[in-house]
Design a protein around this motif. Structure first.
Motif, PDB file in Angstrom:
ATOM      1  N   GLU A 195      22.320   7.335  43.822  1.00  0.00           N
ATOM      2  CA  GLU A 195      22.393   8.005  42.397  1.00  0.00           C
ATOM      3  C   GLU A 195      24.068   6.640  42.329  1.00  0.00           C
ATOM      4  OE1 GLU A 195      22.853   8.762  38.295  1.00  0.00           O
ATOM      5  OE2 GLU A 195      22.191   7.635  39.788  1.00  0.00           O
ATOM      6  N   VAL A 196      25.125   6.994  43.035  1.00  0.00           N
ATOM      7  CA  VAL A 196      26.063   7.153  43.699  1.00  0.00           C
ATOM      8  C   VAL A 196      26.366   5.416  43.600  1.00  0.00           C
ATOM      9  CG1 VAL A 196      29.067   6.559  45.090  1.00  0.00           C
ATOM     10  CG2 VAL A 196      27.521   9.205  44.972  1.00  0.00           C
ATOM     11  N   HIS A 197      25.001   5.141  44.525  1.00  0.00           N
ATOM     12  CA  HIS A 197      25.069   3.030  45.166  1.00  0.00           C
ATOM     13  C   HIS A 197      25.018   2.766  43.217  1.00  0.00           C
ATOM     14  CE1 HIS A 197      23.313  -0.656  45.318  1.00  0.00           C
ATOM     15  NE2 HIS A 197      23.238  -0.266  46.281  1.00  0.00           N
ATOM     16  N   ARG A 198      23.380   3.458  42.398  1.00  0.00           N
ATOM     17  CA  ARG A 198      23.732   2.963  41.531  1.00  0.00           C
ATOM     18  C   ARG A 198      24.891   2.368  39.985  1.00  0.00           C
ATOM     19  NH1 ARG A 198      22.665   4.353  35.680  1.00  0.00           N
ATOM     20  NH2 ARG A 198      23.122   6.674  36.170  1.00  0.00           N
ATOM     21  N   ILE A 199      25.796   3.918  40.272  1.00  0.00           N
ATOM     22  CA  ILE A 199      26.762   4.029  39.129  1.00  0.00           C
ATOM     23  C   ILE A 199      28.054   3.180  40.109  1.00  0.00           C
ATOM     24  CG2 ILE A 199      26.178   6.108  38.214  1.00  0.00           C
ATOM     25  CD1 ILE A 199      27.991   7.605  39.346  1.00  0.00           C
ATOM     26  N   LEU A 200      28.036   2.755  40.879  1.00  0.00           N
ATOM     27  CA  LEU A 200      28.976   1.873  41.735  1.00  0.00           C
ATOM     28  C   LEU A 200      29.695   0.323  41.191  1.00  0.00           C
ATOM     29  CD1 LEU A 200      31.985   2.912  43.582  1.00  0.00           C
ATOM     30  CD2 LEU A 200      30.126   2.198  45.267  1.00  0.00           C
ATOM     31  N   ARG A 201      30.493   0.264  41.403  1.00  0.00           N
ATOM     32  CA  ARG A 201      30.596  -1.188  40.687  1.00  0.00           C
ATOM     33  C   ARG A 201      30.310  -2.248  41.745  1.00  0.00           C
ATOM     34  NH1 ARG A 201      32.177  -4.100  36.215  1.00  0.00           N
ATOM     35  NH2 ARG A 201      33.307  -1.931  35.518  1.00  0.00           N
ATOM     36  N   PRO A 202      29.620  -3.841  42.552  1.00  0.00           N
ATOM     37  CA  PRO A 202      29.446  -3.991  43.376  1.00  0.00           C
ATOM     38  C   PRO A 202      30.718  -4.720  43.951  1.00  0.00           C
ATOM     39  CG  PRO A 202      28.048  -5.291  42.125  1.00  0.00           C
ATOM     40  CD  PRO A 202      28.977  -4.133  40.838  1.00  0.00           C
ATOM     41  N   GLY A 203      31.497  -4.450  45.141  1.00  0.00           N
ATOM     42  CA  GLY A 203      32.588  -4.392  45.385  1.00  0.00           C
ATOM     43  C   GLY A 203      33.186  -3.266  45.583  1.00  0.00           C
ATOM     44  N   GLY A 204      32.972  -2.423  44.734  1.00  0.00           N
ATOM     45  CA  GLY A 204      33.628  -1.220  44.615  1.00  0.00           C
ATOM     46  C   GLY A 204      33.692  -0.042  45.843  1.00  0.00           C
ATOM     47  N   PHE A 205      34.588   1.249  46.589  1.00  0.00           N
ATOM     48  CA  PHE A 205      34.459   1.573  47.025  1.00  0.00           C
ATOM     49  C   PHE A 205      33.970   3.386  47.340  1.00  0.00           C
ATOM     50  CE2 PHE A 205      37.640  -1.620  46.750  1.00  0.00           C
ATOM     51  CZ  PHE A 205      37.948  -2.553  48.388  1.00  0.00           C
ATOM     52  N   TRP A 206      33.373   3.781  48.066  1.00  0.00           N
ATOM     53  CA  TRP A 206      32.913   5.478  48.620  1.00  0.00           C
ATOM     54  C   TRP A 206      33.652   5.728  49.176  1.00  0.00           C
ATOM     55  CZ3 TRP A 206      29.727   7.997  51.711  1.00  0.00           C
ATOM     56  CH2 TRP A 206      29.414   9.885  51.326  1.00  0.00           C
ATOM     57  N   VAL A 207      34.610   6.978  49.292  1.00  0.00           N
ATOM     58  CA  VAL A 207      35.615   7.502  49.630  1.00  0.00           C
ATOM     59  C   VAL A 207      34.848   8.573  49.894  1.00  0.00           C
ATOM     60  CG1 VAL A 207      37.955   8.410  50.025  1.00  0.00           C
ATOM     61  CG2 VAL A 207      37.618   6.195  49.044  1.00  0.00           C
ATOM     62  N   LEU A 208      35.284   9.212  51.649  1.00  0.00           N
ATOM     63  CA  LEU A 208      34.608  10.215  51.544  1.00  0.00           C
ATOM     64  C   LEU A 208      35.533  10.867  52.803  1.00  0.00           C
ATOM     65  CD1 LEU A 208      31.984  12.285  51.903  1.00  0.00           C
ATOM     66  CD2 LEU A 208      31.213  11.539  54.425  1.00  0.00           C
ATOM     67  N   SER A 209      35.989  12.523  52.338  1.00  0.00           N
ATOM     68  CA  SER A 209      36.674  13.222  53.534  1.00  0.00           C
ATOM     69  C   SER A 209      35.961  14.590  54.025  1.00  0.00           C
ATOM     70  CB  SER A 209      38.222  13.288  53.093  1.00  0.00           C
ATOM     71  OG  SER A 209      38.050  14.105  51.600  1.00  0.00           O
ATOM     72  N   SER A 259      24.952   1.622  34.702  1.00  0.00           N
ATOM     73  CA  SER A 259      25.479   0.948  36.647  1.00  0.00           C
ATOM     74  C   SER A 259      27.006   0.316  36.432  1.00  0.00           C
ATOM     75  CB  SER A 259      23.974   0.153  36.387  1.00  0.00           C
ATOM     76  OG  SER A 259      23.798  -0.690  35.913  1.00  0.00           O
ATOM     77  N   LYS A 260      26.986   0.384  37.194  1.00  0.00           N
ATOM     78  CA  LYS A 260      28.198  -0.587  38.068  1.00  0.00           C
ATOM     79  C   LYS A 260      28.980   0.153  36.655  1.00  0.00           C
ATOM     80  CE  LYS A 260      25.863  -4.329  36.657  1.00  0.00           C
ATOM     81  NZ  LYS A 260      25.479  -5.490  37.438  1.00  0.00           N
ATOM     82  N   SER A 261      29.555   1.402  36.534  1.00  0.00           N
ATOM     83  CA  SER A 261      30.566   1.572  36.103  1.00  0.00           C
ATOM     84  C   SER A 261      31.822   2.235  36.354  1.00  0.00           C
ATOM     85  CB  SER A 261      30.135   3.339  35.267  1.00  0.00           C
ATOM     86  OG  SER A 261      29.011   2.941  34.801  1.00  0.00           O
ATOM     87  N   PHE A 262      32.228   1.939  38.270  1.00  0.00           N
ATOM     88  CA  PHE A 262      33.164   3.166  39.223  1.00  0.00           C
ATOM     89  C   PHE A 262      33.379   2.250  39.319  1.00  0.00           C
ATOM     90  CE2 PHE A 262      30.967   6.888  36.447  1.00  0.00           C
ATOM     91  CZ  PHE A 262      31.812   7.058  35.831  1.00  0.00           C
ATOM     92  N   ASP A 263      34.912   2.320  40.080  1.00  0.00           N
ATOM     93  CA  ASP A 263      35.439   0.771  40.896  1.00  0.00           C
ATOM     94  C   ASP A 263      35.470   1.786  41.887  1.00  0.00           C
ATOM     95  OD1 ASP A 263      35.517  -0.956  38.965  1.00  0.00           O
ATOM     96  OD2 ASP A 263      37.986  -0.638  38.269  1.00  0.00           O
ATOM     97  N   MET A 264      35.809   2.954  41.677  1.00  0.00           N
ATOM     98  CA  MET A 264      35.507   3.867  43.366  1.00  0.00           C
ATOM     99  C   MET A 264      34.868   5.455  43.014  1.00  0.00           C
ATOM    100  SD  MET A 264      38.925   4.922  45.316  1.00  0.00           S
ATOM    101  CE  MET A 264      40.181   5.111  44.028  1.00  0.00           C
ATOM    102  N   ALA A 265      34.562   5.867  43.980  1.00  0.00           N
ATOM    103  CA  ALA A 265      33.625   7.291  43.806  1.00  0.00           C
ATOM    104  C   ALA A 265      34.685   7.903  44.863  1.00  0.00           C
ATOM    105  CB  ALA A 265      31.952   6.992  44.237  1.00  0.00           C
ATOM    106  N   LEU A 290      12.414   0.457  35.624  1.00  0.00           N
ATOM    107  CA  LEU A 290      13.544   0.883  35.507  1.00  0.00           C
ATOM    108  C   LEU A 290      14.825   1.046  34.987  1.00  0.00           C
ATOM    109  CD1 LEU A 290      13.647   3.955  36.609  1.00  0.00           C
ATOM    110  CD2 LEU A 290      14.355   3.493  39.361  1.00  0.00           C
ATOM    111  N   GLU A 291      15.132   0.742  34.056  1.00  0.00           N
ATOM    112  CA  GLU A 291      16.038   0.504  33.639  1.00  0.00           C
ATOM    113  C   GLU A 291      17.388   0.343  34.140  1.00  0.00           C
ATOM    114  OE1 GLU A 291      19.479  -1.093  31.506  1.00  0.00           O
ATOM    115  OE2 GLU A 291      17.311  -1.690  31.533  1.00  0.00           O
ATOM    116  N   PRO A 292      18.579   0.030  34.648  1.00  0.00           N
ATOM    117  CA  PRO A 292      18.757   0.065  35.769  1.00  0.00           C
ATOM    118  C   PRO A 292      20.344   1.393  35.036  1.00  0.00           C
ATOM    119  CG  PRO A 292      19.136  -1.903  35.693  1.00  0.00           C
ATOM    120  CD  PRO A 292      18.199  -1.720  34.524  1.00  0.00           C
ATOM    121  N   ASP A 293      20.581   1.120  33.214  1.00  0.00           N
ATOM    122  CA  ASP A 293      21.090   2.071  32.626  1.00  0.00           C
ATOM    123  C   ASP A 293      20.966   3.567  32.050  1.00  0.00           C
ATOM    124  OD1 ASP A 293      23.066   0.156  33.437  1.00  0.00           O
ATOM    125  OD2 ASP A 293      23.015  -1.056  31.074  1.00  0.00           O
ATOM    126  N   SER A 294      19.677   3.105  31.753  1.00  0.00           N
ATOM    127  CA  SER A 294      18.957   4.513  31.379  1.00  0.00           C
ATOM    128  C   SER A 294      19.352   5.855  32.241  1.00  0.00           C
ATOM    129  CB  SER A 294      17.577   4.083  31.626  1.00  0.00           C
ATOM    130  OG  SER A 294      16.935   5.721  31.085  1.00  0.00           O
TER     131      SER A 294
END
Length: 600
Positions: free
Chosen positions: A282-296, A257-263, A370-374
């Motif tokens: 799932e994107v929410h789980r691996i995205l860091r708080p304050g991180g960005f999700w970009v869609l085009s 969890s909270k791995s990526f700064d941007m997806a 449900l372990e966040p990092d499992s």
């Protein structure tokens, strides 16, 4: 003997009774000891085809190295040149099509494992060196025209003579990837100042987006399944860009969890709002708080694009509104939007998640079980993983910027047994000394001869941190059975994945220049058969590539013996401290071509 129940037993009778009970007791103990001896002796013996390994006791192993008979492996047939055991299209028909389950990891059982050497394509030669490889590769190394024919109008790649060229085009960036990323940087200024360091690209194509970001100080994991686009991830790695095979389907991605700064998703065709929004969860789980999700791509800019999407403007408007509503319920806010790019930011304030505790809220908050990092064969669930409130300094606005974060002890290191700032500092110092020694033993390290590196069982990413100024990148692998240190790796601004080395890795053959392992066989030989681990290393190692195997003296000669059967050339070296209990094997995989003999 019969007891007289009416008579009062005397001292002699008591003694006799004790003796009667004691005799069967000792007989039973002796029999149990005998059975235990048989069981234990069988348990400490490993058998492989043509190879018998007797594992002595710990005391004996200190004095006697592991003895193993020489073994040779046949060549696989030519149609296995791109064999990916756990994502093998030959086995897809065994699995369901619902949510593309068949494209997930499905490793073959032991009796179906291939015990042969994967051949390179005819005409294979050493890859073009970085950074030129970002723009071109040898056609014979990845001899597939499907993308070239199907995507020729989108400039993903084009064939010219004996090479593929990568002009940096894509479905959503016809003006080239650099112009696309320039626009993205205008929308997200945090991409320019070191705030954003790690990114994930879902449905990566040939990874041109991740390749462009490397020059901007952003390290991207490019992700794509093995699908009918044929060899997307193989093209990415041939170019020298980090990538793994993977798909968001029914299992969590192998990241904490909270791995990526941007997806990022550029027309990746993932149905984000279907199945209760489980993919976006799932994107929410691996995205860091304050991180960005970009869609085009659809449904962004539907007002101007809907005609090219074979749909109606009303349908696209509905899809966009559903997406916006889902993102809002997951504590995202629309951050910026222009033309074909929309950016949402995951909120850092945990108070947004309070509403998820209300009755009948959907999606609801995940329960504590449900372990966040499992994330190794962990099923996706339609619930929100709420960031741990005890982590006060893991959001994007509180974690140090790159490159400062590389050597600052992350907050999450305290979750690791024995983890601390001093432990990280000690680890960094150790790996600086080790890397200097490696460069003496293998001068290719640190030069353009080595680009794609895998640290097969890292702790804190020490090798990657020590080599940060070299022209290479490192995939840090943390065993799914080891202490969970991968969150620390990501918080440092490095990338990696969970993996179990009893199985094949999620990549194509010939995709790494250097494999490094530190005591992997010492740690995992009780679970994973050495032969299969080395065969997998051979599969993913490029011809003329290297392996640095740091092992106990007990294992190192046995590894060298099996390596001869892989057609590797190895030499044994001392460690930087010249201790007898640990040695280093420097191995190089030879380039050979299929002889079409003894193939299977």
């Amino acid at each position: 003997m019969k007891y007289n129940k009416e008579a009062k037993p005397g001292a002699q009778e008591k003694s006799s009774r004790v003796l009667q009970l004691a005799v069967p007791f000792f007989l039973l103990c002796g029999f149990s000891f005998y059975l235990g001896g048989i069981f234990c002796s069988e348990k400490t013996r490993l058998e492989t085809n043509g190879v018998k390994i007797a594992v002595p006791s710990a005391k004996e192993s200190l004095a006697a190295p592991l003895q193993i008979k020489a073994v040779s492996f046949p060549e696989c047939s030519a149609d296995y040149q791109d064999y990916t055991p756990c994502t093998d299209p030959r086995r897809w028909r065994k699995y369901g099509v619902h949510r593309l389950t068949f494209m997930e990891r499905h490793c073959p059982p032991v009796f179906e494992r291939k015990e042969c050497l994967v051949p390179p394509p005819d005409g294979y030669k050493s890859p073009i060196k970085w950074p030129n490889s970002r723009d071109k590769c040898w056609y014979r190394n990845v001899p597939y025209d499907w993308i070239n024919k199907q995507k020729s109008n989108q400039n993903w790649l084009r064939k010219e003579g004996d090479k593929f060229l990568f002009p940096g085009g894509g479905t959503m960036f016809p003006k080239g990837v650099s112009a696309y990323v320039d626009l993205m940087q205008d929308l997200i200024p945090e991409m320019k100042d070191g705030t954003i360091r790690t990114a994930i690209d879902t449905g990566c194509g040939v990874a041109s987006w991740g390749g462009d970001l490397l020059d901007r100080g952003i390290l991207t994991v490019s992700l794509a399944p093995r699908d009918n686009h044929e060899a997307q991830v193989q093209f990415a790695l041939e170019r020298g860009i980090p990538a793994v095979l993977g798909i968001i389907s029914t299992q969590r991605l192998p990241f904490p969890s909270k791995s990526f700064d941007m997806a990022h998703c550029s027309r990746c065709l993932i149905p984000w709002t279907e199945f209760g929004g489980i993919y976006l969860l799932e994107v929410h789980r691996i995205l860091r708080p304050g991180g960005f999700w970009v869609l085009s791509g659809p449904p962004v800019n539907y007002e101007n694009r809907w005609r090219g999407w074979n749909t109606t403007i009303e349908d696209q408007k509905t899809d966009y509104e559903k997406l916006q509503d889902l993102l809002t319920s997951l504590c995202f806010k629309l951050y910026n939007k222009k033309d074909d790019i929309a950016v949402w930011q995951k909120l850092s304030d945990n108070s947004c998640y309070d509403k998820l505790s209300e009755p009948d809220t959907y999606p609801a908050k995940c329960d504590d079980s449900l372990e966040p990092d499992s994330a190794w064969y962990t099923p996706l669930r339609s619930c929100v993983v709420v960031p741990n409130p005890k982590h006060k300094r893991s959001s994007l606005d509180t974690i140090p910027k790159w490159p400062e974060r590389l050597h600052v002890a992350p907050e999450r290191i305290s979750d690791v047994h024995g983890g601390s700032a001093s432990a990280l500092k000690h680890d960094d110092g150790k790996w600086k000394i080790r890397l200097q020694h490696y460069k003496k033993l293998l001068p290719a390290v640190g030069t353009d001869k080595i680009r794609n590196v895998m640290d097969m069982n890292t702790v804190y990413g020490g090798l990657a941190a020590a080599s940060i100024d070299d022209p290479l990148w490192v995939m840090n692998v943390v065993s799914s059975y080891a202490a969970n240190t991968l969150p620390v790796v990501y918080d440092r601004g490095l990338i990696g994945t969970y993996h179990d080395w009893c199985e094949a890795f999620s990549t194509y053959p010939r995709t790494y220049d250097l494999l490094h392992l530190d005591g992997l066989f010492t740690a995992e030989s009780h679970r994973c058969e050495m032969k299969y681990v080395l065969l997998e290393m051979d599969r993913i190692l490029r011809p003329n590539g290297y392996a640095i195997i740091r092992e106990s003296s007990y294992f190192v000669d046995a590894v060298a013996t099996i390596a001869k059967g892989l057609r590797w050339g190895c030499r044994k070296e001392d460690t930087e401290y010249s201790v007898e209990k640990e040695k280093i094997l420097i191995c190089q995989k030879k380039l050979w071509y299929s002889s079409n003999q003894n193939s299977r």
